[in-house]
Motif scaffolding. Structure first.
Motif, PDB file in Angstrom:
ATOM      1  N   ASP A   1      19.993   2.680  -6.566  1.00 24.99           N
ATOM      2  CA  ASP A   1      19.441   3.349  -5.390  1.00 24.99           C
ATOM      3  C   ASP A   1      18.426   2.459  -4.684  1.00 24.99           C
ATOM      4  O   ASP A   1      17.710   1.671  -5.332  1.00 24.99           O
ATOM      5  CB  ASP A   1      18.758   4.657  -5.801  1.00 24.99           C
ATOM      6  N   PHE A   2      18.374   2.571  -3.358  1.00 29.66           N
ATOM      7  CA  PHE A   2      17.392   1.882  -2.529  1.00 29.66           C
ATOM      8  C   PHE A   2      16.492   2.919  -1.865  1.00 29.66           C
ATOM      9  O   PHE A   2      16.988   3.871  -1.257  1.00 29.66           O
ATOM     10  CB  PHE A   2      18.076   1.042  -1.443  1.00 29.66           C
ATOM     11  N   VAL A   3      15.186   2.724  -1.988  1.00 32.27           N
ATOM     12  CA  VAL A   3      14.217   3.590  -1.315  1.00 32.27           C
ATOM     13  C   VAL A   3      13.393   2.706  -0.385  1.00 32.27           C
ATOM     14  O   VAL A   3      12.762   1.740  -0.829  1.00 32.27           O
ATOM     15  CB  VAL A   3      13.301   4.309  -2.322  1.00 32.27           C
ATOM     16  N   TYR A   4      13.410   3.036   0.900  1.00 30.47           N
ATOM     17  CA  TYR A   4      12.724   2.228   1.906  1.00 30.47           C
ATOM     18  C   TYR A   4      11.457   2.959   2.375  1.00 30.47           C
ATOM     19  O   TYR A   4      11.518   4.105   2.839  1.00 30.47           O
ATOM     20  CB  TYR A   4      13.643   1.959   3.099  1.00 30.47           C
ATOM     21  N   PHE A   5      10.321   2.282   2.251  1.00 30.53           N
ATOM     22  CA  PHE A   5       9.040   2.826   2.688  1.00 30.53           C
ATOM     23  C   PHE A   5       8.654   2.206   4.028  1.00 30.53           C
ATOM     24  O   PHE A   5       9.126   1.131   4.390  1.00 30.53           O
ATOM     25  CB  PHE A   5       7.948   2.512   1.661  1.00 30.53           C
TER      26      PHE A   5
ATOM     27  N   SER B   1       5.087   2.394   7.193  1.00 31.59           N
ATOM     28  CA  SER B   1       3.639   2.563   7.321  1.00 31.59           C
ATOM     29  C   SER B   1       3.184   4.002   7.122  1.00 31.59           C
ATOM     30  O   SER B   1       2.035   4.259   6.768  1.00 31.59           O
ATOM     31  CB  SER B   1       3.169   2.061   8.692  1.00 31.59           C
ATOM     32  N   ARG B   2       4.081   4.976   7.331  1.00 31.39           N
ATOM     33  CA  ARG B   2       3.707   6.376   7.130  1.00 31.39           C
ATOM     34  C   ARG B   2       3.480   6.705   5.661  1.00 31.39           C
ATOM     35  O   ARG B   2       2.890   7.748   5.346  1.00 31.39           O
ATOM     36  CB  ARG B   2       4.797   7.288   7.706  1.00 31.39           C
ATOM     37  N   ASP B   3       3.956   5.839   4.763  1.00 33.46           N
ATOM     38  CA  ASP B   3       3.814   6.084   3.326  1.00 33.46           C
ATOM     39  C   ASP B   3       2.596   5.385   2.730  1.00 33.46           C
ATOM     40  O   ASP B   3       2.353   5.491   1.528  1.00 33.46           O
ATOM     41  CB  ASP B   3       5.067   5.599   2.592  1.00 33.46           C
ATOM     42  N   VAL B   4       1.837   4.673   3.554  1.00 30.98           N
ATOM     43  CA  VAL B   4       0.693   3.913   3.044  1.00 30.98           C
ATOM     44  C   VAL B   4      -0.359   4.871   2.485  1.00 30.98           C
ATOM     45  O   VAL B   4      -0.764   5.826   3.144  1.00 30.98           O
ATOM     46  CB  VAL B   4       0.075   3.031   4.150  1.00 30.98           C
ATOM     47  N   VAL B   5      -0.792   4.617   1.260  1.00 32.48           N
ATOM     48  CA  VAL B   5      -1.808   5.448   0.625  1.00 32.48           C
ATOM     49  C   VAL B   5      -3.058   4.628   0.291  1.00 32.48           C
ATOM     50  O   VAL B   5      -3.901   5.059  -0.477  1.00 32.48           O
ATOM     51  CB  VAL B   5      -1.263   6.107  -0.671  1.00 32.48           C
ATOM     52  N   ARG B   6      -3.171   3.461   0.859  1.00 32.06           N
ATOM     53  CA  ARG B   6      -4.284   2.573   0.529  1.00 32.06           C
ATOM     54  C   ARG B   6      -5.476   2.825   1.434  1.00 32.06           C
ATOM     55  O   ARG B   6      -6.580   3.057   0.994  1.00 32.06           O
ATOM     56  CB  ARG B   6      -3.813   1.118   0.628  1.00 32.06           C
ATOM     57  N   SER B   7      -5.284   2.777   2.731  1.00 32.12           N
ATOM     58  CA  SER B   7      -6.356   2.980   3.690  1.00 32.12           C
ATOM     59  C   SER B   7      -5.735   3.189   5.062  1.00 32.12           C
ATOM     60  O   SER B   7      -4.665   2.658   5.353  1.00 32.12           O
ATOM     61  CB  SER B   7      -7.300   1.761   3.717  1.00 32.12           C
ATOM     62  N   ARG B   8      -6.406   3.956   5.893  1.00 32.37           N
ATOM     63  CA  ARG B   8      -5.892   4.211   7.233  1.00 32.37           C
ATOM     64  C   ARG B   8      -5.683   2.915   7.999  1.00 32.37           C
ATOM     65  O   ARG B   8      -4.701   2.744   8.717  1.00 32.37           O
ATOM     66  CB  ARG B   8      -6.888   5.110   7.982  1.00 32.37           C
ATOM     67  N   ILE B   9      -6.594   1.948   7.846  1.00 33.01           N
ATOM     68  CA  ILE B   9      -6.499   0.709   8.610  1.00 33.01           C
ATOM     69  C   ILE B   9      -5.306  -0.135   8.159  1.00 33.01           C
ATOM     70  O   ILE B   9      -4.718  -0.861   8.966  1.00 33.01           O
ATOM     71  CB  ILE B   9      -7.822  -0.098   8.522  1.00 33.01           C
ATOM     72  N   VAL B  10      -4.911  -0.035   6.874  1.00 30.50           N
ATOM     73  CA  VAL B  10      -3.756  -0.784   6.391  1.00 30.50           C
ATOM     74  C   VAL B  10      -2.490  -0.337   7.119  1.00 30.50           C
ATOM     75  O   VAL B  10      -1.661  -1.162   7.529  1.00 30.50           O
ATOM     76  CB  VAL B  10      -3.591  -0.617   4.860  1.00 30.50           C
ATOM     77  N   SER B  11      -2.344   0.960   7.308  1.00 29.75           N
ATOM     78  CA  SER B  11      -1.193   1.485   8.038  1.00 29.75           C
ATOM     79  C   SER B  11      -1.144   0.934   9.463  1.00 29.75           C
ATOM     80  O   SER B  11      -0.098   0.539   9.967  1.00 29.75           O
ATOM     81  CB  SER B  11      -1.251   3.017   8.067  1.00 29.75           C
ATOM     82  N   GLN B  12      -2.306   0.871  10.117  1.00 30.51           N
ATOM     83  CA  GLN B  12      -2.367   0.363  11.486  1.00 30.51           C
ATOM     84  C   GLN B  12      -2.058  -1.133  11.537  1.00 30.51           C
ATOM     85  O   GLN B  12      -1.397  -1.608  12.466  1.00 30.51           O
ATOM     86  CB  GLN B  12      -3.750   0.652  12.067  1.00 30.51           C
ATOM     87  N   ILE B  13      -2.527  -1.888  10.537  1.00 28.39           N
ATOM     88  CA  ILE B  13      -2.255  -3.326  10.471  1.00 28.39           C
ATOM     89  C   ILE B  13      -0.755  -3.576  10.310  1.00 28.39           C
ATOM     90  O   ILE B  13      -0.181  -4.451  10.969  1.00 28.39           O
ATOM     91  CB  ILE B  13      -3.057  -3.972   9.320  1.00 28.39           C
ATOM     92  N   ILE B  14      -0.113  -2.799   9.430  1.00 26.33           N
ATOM     93  CA  ILE B  14       1.327  -2.950   9.216  1.00 26.33           C
ATOM     94  C   ILE B  14       2.085  -2.712  10.511  1.00 26.33           C
ATOM     95  O   ILE B  14       2.994  -3.468  10.871  1.00 26.33           O
ATOM     96  CB  ILE B  14       1.796  -1.991   8.109  1.00 26.33           C
TER      97      ILE B  14
ATOM     98  N   GLY C   1       0.775  -1.230   0.000  1.00 22.78           N
ATOM     99  CA  GLY C   1       0.000   0.000   0.000  1.00 22.78           C
ATOM    100  C   GLY C   1       0.804   1.277   0.000  1.00 22.78           C
ATOM    101  O   GLY C   1       0.242   2.360   0.158  1.00 22.78           O
ATOM    102  N   THR C   2       2.130   1.203  -0.195  1.00 24.38           N
ATOM    103  CA  THR C   2       2.960   2.403  -0.144  1.00 24.38           C
ATOM    104  C   THR C   2       3.227   3.011  -1.524  1.00 24.38           C
ATOM    105  O   THR C   2       3.981   3.975  -1.634  1.00 24.38           O
ATOM    106  CB  THR C   2       4.298   2.110   0.557  1.00 24.38           C
ATOM    107  N   GLY C   3       2.634   2.455  -2.559  1.00 23.24           N
ATOM    108  CA  GLY C   3       2.759   3.028  -3.892  1.00 23.24           C
ATOM    109  C   GLY C   3       3.960   2.548  -4.688  1.00 23.24           C
ATOM    110  O   GLY C   3       4.231   3.074  -5.774  1.00 23.24           O
TER     111      GLY C   3
END
Length: 322
Positions: free
Chosen positions: A291-295, A297-310, A138-140
Motif C-alpha cells: 500500500d502507498f499512503v501519500y501525505f 501539508s494538511r497532515d503536518v503535525v509539527r508546527s503551523r509554520i512548517v505547513s506554510q513552508i512546505i 512533519g506529517t508523522g
C-alpha cells in the motif's frame, strides 16, 4: 455568537493555557476568534460556525488530555488542532469518538491519528506486508512507523525491529565518523531514535538493543540477507537508488513486514541517479498486499509554520517546473 467549554478544574485549564495564559494568543490565532477565560471556563466569540465547532472539539480534546498531562507546548496544541482541521466536516468529527478509530498502543502510551491519511497509514501498517509512507516533513510518517514497530515487538508479534536508511548526506560532507558500525550510522538514524524515545524510555531502548531486539543495519549491508519475523523500517527512502530499493524489498522473509518512508521533494542523490522511491511508486502500485499512503501539508503535525513552508516550496517548484 458565544460558545463555552468547561474544564474539569482550574488546574486543567491552566495546564492548557500555560503560565500567565501564554498560549492564549496562539490559540486565538489558530481558531480565528477571541477567547475569554473565567475560572475553569473558556469562551470563544465568533460568527463563524466552523470556528465554533473547531473550538468545541479542540478544547474537549485538550480537557481530556490535561487530566494526565502537566503542560502543553504550542507544537502539542497545533498537533491536536490538526486533528479537527482536516478534510472531514465538523458535524462528522463532532459525533466521532477518537477511541473508536485506529490507534497504536505501546505500553501505556497511545498514538492516535491526527488526520484521515494518518488513519489510513495506521490501518495499512496493520493489514499490509509492505507500506510506503510518502510525503513532506512533519506529517508523522516516521513517528507512526516506529510506534507501530514497537507495538509489534513489545506485543510479541515480531521478534525484532530493523532500522535502516541509505547513507546519503543532505548537501554536506560529514567526513570520517569514529566508532563501530552502530556509532557511525547512529547520526543518520537519529529521527528514528527520537520517535522511539517519545514512546519508551532510553533505558528500555538500550536493553532492546543489547538483546538484539532492535538492530541497526546500513542499507548497503542488507544484500544477501533474509529477514525473518521482523518489522523493518527504511527511512529517507527517497535517497535509495532503483537497485537499492529492489534489493531491500526482496529481503523480506517469513512473518516480516516493511515500512518505507520518504519525501520525494528532498532527494539528495546525484542528478544522474533516479530515486528508488519514485520508481517504486510508479511500478508497484497495483501489487496486492502493498500500500502507498501519500501525505501533504494538511497532515503536518509539527508546527503551523512548517505547513506554510512546505506549501511555499511546492508553489515555487510548480513555477519553476521542477
Amino acid at each position: 455568537m458565544d460558545r463555552s467549554v468547561h474544564f474539569g478544574s482550574e488546574e486543567q485549564i491552566q495546564r492548557v493555557l500555560g503560565i500567565n495564559d501564554r498560549n492564549l494568543p496562539y490559540l486565538e490565532a489558530l481558531l480565528g476568534g477571541d477567547l475569554f477565560v473565567k475560572g475553569n471556563t473558556l469562551t470563544i466569540r465568533s460568527d463563524d460556525e466552523n470556528t465554533i465547532g473547531r473550538f468545541t472539539l479542540l478544547f474537549n480534546r485538550l480537557d481530556r488530555l490535561a487530566a494526565t498531562q502537566s503542560y502543553f507546548s504550542e507544537a502539542e496544541i497545533f498537533l491536536e488542532f490538526q486533528a479537527v482541521r482536516n478534510d472531514r466536516p465538523i458535524s462528522e468529527l463532532m459525533g466521532e469518538e477518537r477511541a473508536q478509530g485506529p490507534c497504536i498502543v505501546v505500553h501505556n502510551r497511545i498514538a492516535y491519528p491526527k488526520s484521515p491519511r494518518q488513519e489510513k497509514y495506521i490501518t495499512s501498517m496493520a493489514t499490509r506486508q509492505i507500506v510506503f509512507g510518502i510525503g513532506p516533513a512533519g506529517t508523522g510518517k516516521t513517528f507512526l512507523a516506529v510506534a507501530h514497530a514497537l507495538s509489534q515487538l513489545l506485543g510479541g508479534k515480531r521478534q525484532k525491529i530493523i532500522l535502516t536508511r541509505p547513507i546519503v548526506e543532505a548537501g554536506e560532507n560529514l567526513g570520517f565518523l569514529p566508532g563501530d558500525l552502530a556509532q557511525k550510522i547512529n547520526p543518520y538514524l537519529r529521527p528514528l531514535y527520537d520517535a522511539m524515545e517519545a514512546m519508551i524510555s532510553v533505558q528500555n531502548i538500550r536493553r532492546l538493543e543489547d538483546n538484539g531486539s532492535i538492530e541497526i543495519a546500513p542499507l548497503a549491508y542488507m544484500r544477501g540477507r533474509s529477514l525473518q519475523n521482523a518489522t523493518v523500517i527504511l527511512d529517507e527512502a527517497q535517497n535509495t537508488t532503483r537497485e537499492q530499493m529492489q534489493m531491500f524489498l526482496t529481503r523480506l522473509g517469513e512473518n516480516s513486514s516493511a515500512i518505507i518512508t520518504g519525501d520525494i521533494s528532498q532527494v539528495d542523490l546525484p542528478r544522474s541517479k533516479d530515486s528508488g522511491l519514485i520508481h517504486a511508486a510508479k511500478i508497484l502500485c497495483d501489487i496486492e498486499g502493498l500500500d502507498f499512503v501519500y501525505f501533504d501539508s494538511r497532515d503536518v503535525v509539527r508546527s503551523r509554520i512548517v505547513s506554510q513552508i512546505i506549501d511555499a516550496y511546492a508553489e515555487d517548484g510548480q513555477r519553476r517546473g521542477v
